[in-house]
Design a protein around this motif. Structure first.
Motif, PDB file in Angstrom:
ATOM      1  N   LYS A  29       0.785  -0.967   0.259  1.00 50.61           N
ATOM      2  CA  LYS A  29      -0.088  -0.003   0.185  1.00 50.61           C
ATOM      3  C   LYS A  29       1.473   1.583   0.279  1.00 50.61           C
ATOM      4  N   ASN A  30       2.348   1.166  -0.655  1.00 52.44           N
ATOM      5  CA  ASN A  30       2.839   2.458   0.041  1.00 52.44           C
ATOM      6  C   ASN A  30       3.137   3.107  -0.864  1.00 52.44           C
ATOM      7  N   CYS A  31       4.000   4.465  -1.251  1.00 48.40           N
ATOM      8  CA  CYS A  31       3.786   4.979  -2.614  1.00 48.40           C
ATOM      9  C   CYS A  31       5.294   5.256  -3.501  1.00 48.40           C
ATOM     10  N   ALA A  32       6.009   5.568  -2.772  1.00 47.63           N
ATOM     11  CA  ALA A  32       7.641   4.963  -2.883  1.00 47.63           C
ATOM     12  C   ALA A  32       7.692   6.210  -4.007  1.00 47.63           C
TER      13      ALA A  32
ATOM     14  N   THR B   3       8.862   8.087   1.892  1.00 41.51           N
ATOM     15  CA  THR B   3       9.072   9.118   0.183  1.00 41.51           C
ATOM     16  C   THR B   3      10.862   9.663   0.180  1.00 41.51           C
ATOM     17  N   THR B   4      10.972   9.851  -1.223  1.00 39.92           N
ATOM     18  CA  THR B   4      12.496  10.182  -1.180  1.00 39.92           C
ATOM     19  C   THR B   4      12.324  11.878  -1.670  1.00 39.92           C
ATOM     20  N   GLU B   5      13.029  12.321  -1.087  1.00 36.71           N
ATOM     21  CA  GLU B   5      13.339  14.189  -0.931  1.00 36.71           C
ATOM     22  C   GLU B   5      14.390  14.315  -1.073  1.00 36.71           C
ATOM     23  N   SER B   6      14.401  15.483  -2.437  1.00 36.97           N
ATOM     24  CA  SER B   6      16.026  16.003  -2.565  1.00 36.97           C
ATOM     25  C   SER B   6      15.849  17.557  -2.751  1.00 36.97           C
TER      26      SER B   6
END
Length: 846
Positions: free
Chosen positions: A540-543, A575-578
């Motif tokens: 159910k995750n978003c990635a 979530t990956t943020e940069s």
């Protein structure tokens, strides 16, 4: 794609007549080497001869490498379900006497026929068996009246009739020859990657006929070249699949159709290393297609060559059209309103561009714009969508692009199919994302200054159940009263590109997300990333990925909890943020209440979650009156803010979750606090207040008790904090209690269920001076009689934790009785752990 100029000229010259052999790619150079394996010679008689489905399955189970299984032309092979070929064997037709029927040249023979619900699966797991010349072969068999459905397992599943997994190691192809597919009565699915033959591996297909393909279902062949096995197991020396001497035919000519003889490559893999196909098509015939080959999904093109590396030689295109040299440039339409726009979308083919005009002649202010295929909706400069209009992108619209449109003066309401794929939104995206190709939104402009929008926790300007990439867009003037700009519902694998094991989540880059004004206590989000109720569930995750976006008027960038004024609520923490920028500039300093009356007025005017700040300095007088807290606000002091005199705080019904912090109490009197029947003598009076996980928070408080020197200053033995409810008291200090006065620093009464909810007193400092004989305590839990805490239900079941506090100067540490004479002060005066639900770990007694 390399085109042969000479070949193109020849084809143009032939365009006025019958077209034959028009191919637009160079033949392979003489330096190229395609390694072929030599198939096992066909015997006259099979190893096993079968006439029924049960016999066929049994024969496959017992077969060994090199065996031939003959399928009787008079046998019944209907509804066989999934046939798994995981060993190097051959399925081939045989006559009623058991003699193998192999096609020789143009000779025709009878064929064994598969019908109904059937698929043949050559699974990825067989890759270690099917190599070094050990080949699966399916030869001289017909497929009629097929009911297509999912075939295969795991990552190697497809909606197909023949499903080939990641096999092809050592340049050993699956062999398909002399097969007949008659789609006249097929029941088939219509997904963009559904096909009669789907392959992730290496396949050589020859001398086969595919006829009467429906114009409603997309591909005869689909070649997924994501694995090196589709190139013979080598990226450095690829040997792609070959297709020779076949006929691919639509049921009828449809120049606007989306059906392909072959989709060669996965569109979402374009531009990625080692994802090419390197296929070869030689001497095939394509009937009722308008064009032979294109690198885009043009209507009525036989071969959709995604990577532009297909080699064509001596193929024939058969139709009744005069000009089939190249696919046309897709035209645009000029709809003036939503109804005309929907009509244009309905008439369009996949890949078409529809232009949204700008100016007084255009009115896109009412109705739902429904996108059901991969079109490009592009606005002219100044194109507007307003009013009650919304855009609903259906599940089938994989590859849709929407760009260069402004949204103003919108009234948000339900958008989409109310049966389950709807949302309160402006753009509602369904479960789009198969093969890691979703919806692209680019250069959009949302101005929320005059939006009318609902305030539900999942309402949003853009709501997506699928894969969406948003770039170079502006989301401005978002109201602090409505919760989301983006809401990503990741319950479907489509939101992860159609794969849970190899997810590709949505991407957000170079966008601006801005609240209309700074609001440190607001619940509005730039994005809620995931459905909170799905937390802890698998798949159910978003990635998602957020890169180089700007977030304006939020206090913090990202959190895994729904914190106030946080831009990104990252439910699953994946979530990956940069390179994102947080711009948080409060518009002005808050107006601080000057006295208790103004504090109460501010509380009355505040919403739950608001912060009310007490000032520090001579101009602020909080020395008289009752501060009443009746909602979940935060009462916070500036550094040095002080409550004095007989002022008290009464926390009443409705205030569950309220917080009191960073205030000094320097009272010279403890008076009756409150105006209700539950008014009690205290500086902070907590009534029967609290809900599950919503205690009253008391933190970073300072209590200076030294100004009270006489019992006359304490009404009815009052306490500094008295609670009948659920509290957390942390990181606070009480200095210095007088042992000659009968009053408690903290008094807990457990007669109410709210008082039994798990009160916590942790990390505080308590001190006392003197050695008088008054009954007093730093913390008293329950009521007492004759110097002892009552042995009763209310006192034995208080469920209070007193932990990690420091007590200085007390005669007793932890006792349930202080006796009737001598020093009678205790650090913790309560029923003991052994006789109650109370716990007292980690405290220090000096």
């Amino acid at each position: 794609m390399k085109k042969s100029t000479l070949a193109s000229l020849i084809c143009i010259a032939l365009s006025a007549g019958a077209l034959s052999g028009c191919d637009f790619y160079d033949e392979p150079s003489t330096s190229e080497t395609i390694t072929d394996t030599t198939p096992e010679p066909t015997p006259d008689e099979p190893t096993a001869f079968v006439s029924t489905t049960a016999e066929l399955i049994a024969a496959i189970d017992t077969a060994e490498t090199g065996d031939f299984i003959g399928l009787s032309t008079t046998g019944d092979f209907s509804n066989t379900g999934t046939i798994i070929l995981d060993k190097a064997i051959t399925l081939i037709s045989a006559d009623a006497l058991g003699n193998i029927l192999e096609v020789d040249g143009d000779t025709t023979t009878d064929q064994a026929v598969f019908t109904g619900a059937v698929c043949i699966d050559i699974p990825t797991e067989a890759v270690e068996t099917l190599n070094d010349g050990n080949q699966v072969r399916i030869s001289n068999i017909a497929f009629e009246n097929i009911i297509m459905d999912s075939c295969g397992s795991g990552e190697s599943t497809s909606n197909s009739i023949i499903n080939i997994g990641k096999v092809g190691k050592g340049k050993t192809a699956v062999l398909l020859d002399n097969l007949t597919f008659d789609g006249t009565s097929f029941t088939e699915t219509t997904g963009s990657s559904d096909a009669w033959v789907y392959s992730r591996g290496l396949v050589d297909l020859s001398d086969s006929t595919f006829t009467n393909k429906s114009e409603n279902a997309q591909s005869i062949l689909y070649l997924n070249c994501g694995s090196s096995t589709s190139r013979g197991g080598s990226n450095d020396d690829p040997r792609g699949s070959t297709f020779t001497g076949n006929t691919f035919s639509l049921a009828g000519l449809n120049s606007a159709g989306v059906v392909k003889a072959a989709t060669i490559g996965v569109p979402s893999n374009l531009g990625q290393d080692n994802k090419n196909c390197a296929t070869t098509f030689t001497d095939n015939t394509f009937e009722n297609f308008t064009y032979l080959i294109s690198e885009t999904s043009d209507p009525s093109t036989a071969l959709y060559d995604v990577f532009g590396d297909t080699v064509l030689t001596d193929n024939t295109l058969v139709n009744d059209l005069d000009d089939t040299t190249t696919p046309p440039v897709t035209g645009t339409t000029d709809p003036k309103n939503v109804d005309e726009l929907n009509a244009a979308i309905l008439a369009a083919t996949a890949g078409s561009t529809i232009t949204l005009g700008a100016g007084d002649d255009y009115d896109f202010s009412a109705g739902t714009i429904t996108i059901d295929k991969a079109i490009k909706l592009v606005g002219e400069d100044g194109a507007l969508i307003t009013g009650t209009a919304c855009i609903d992108v259906l599940d089938a619209a994989v590859g849709t692009e929407i760009s260069n449109i402004t949204f103003t003066e919108i009234t948000l309401d339900v958008c989409g199919d109310t049966s389950g794929s709807s949302s309160n939104s402006i753009i509602n995206i369904g479960k789009v994302g198969k093969d890691k190709l979703g919806v692209t939104l680019d250069k959009l402009n949302f101005d929320g200054a005059e939006f009318i929008e609902p305030t539900g926790s999942s309402d949003a300007w853009i709501y997506s159940r699928g894969l969406v990439d948003i770039s170079d867009s502006i989301f401005a003037n978002k109201s602090a009263d409505a919760q989301n700009i983006l809401y990503l519902n990741c319950g479907s694998s489509a939101s992860r590109g159609g794969s849970n094991s190899d997810p590709r989540g949505s991407i957000f880059s170079n966008n601006t997300f801005a609240l209309a004004e700074f609001n440190a206590s607001g619940m509005t989000k730039a994005a809620t990333i995931g459905v909170p109720s799905n937390l802890g569930q698998e798949d159910k995750n978003c990635a998602t990925t957020f890169t180089a976006n700007t977030f304006t008027n939020f206090s913090a960038l990202i959190s895994t909890t729904e914190d106030n004024s946080t831009a990104l609520y990252d439910v699953f923490g994946d979530t990956t943020e940069s390179e994102n920028i947080l711009e948080s500039t409060p518009t002005e300093e808050p107006v601080l209440p000057l006295n208790v009356a103004e504090i109460n007025a501010a509380i009355v005017a505040a919403e739950s979650g608001a912060t009310i700040t007490l000032g520090a300095g001579d101009q602020y007088d909080y020395s008289s009156g009752v501060i009443t807290i009746d909602k979940a606000i935060k009462l916070v002091g500036q550094e040095g803010a002080t409550i004095s005199g007989n002022t008290c705080i009464d926390v009443v019904d409705g205030a569950a979750g309220a917080e009191i912090s960073n205030i000094t109490f320097a009272n010279d009197a403890i008076a009756l606090c409150g105006t209700t029947d539950d008014a009690k003598e205290a500086v902070i009076n907590i009534q029967k207040v609290g809900e599950d996980e919503m205690p009253i928070i008391l933190t970073d408080l300072t209590f200076n008790t030294t100004l009270i020197t006489s019992q006359d200053q304490i009404e009815n033995k009052g306490a500094w904090i008295r609670s009948y409810g659920f509290i957390n008291l942390t990181n606070s200090s009480f200095t210095t209690q007088d042992s000659g006065l009968q009053n408690d620093l903290v008094k807990l009464t457990c007669s109410s269920s709210k008082g039994k909810m798990g009160t916590l007193i942790d990390g505080n400092l308590f001190s006392i001076a003197g050695a008088d004989a008054k009954e007093t305590a730093a913390i008293k839990i329950g009521d007492s009689s004759s110097g002892a805490i009552k042995d009763a239900d209310n006192e034995n079941n208080c469920n209070v934790t007193v932990s990690n506090n420091t007590f200085t100067g007390y005669t007793f540490d932890i006792v349930n009785s202080v006796g009737s004479s001598g020093a009678r002060d205790a650090a913790i005066f309560a029923r003991l752990e052994s006789e109650s639900t109370n716990q007292f770990p980690g405290n220090t007694f000096n």
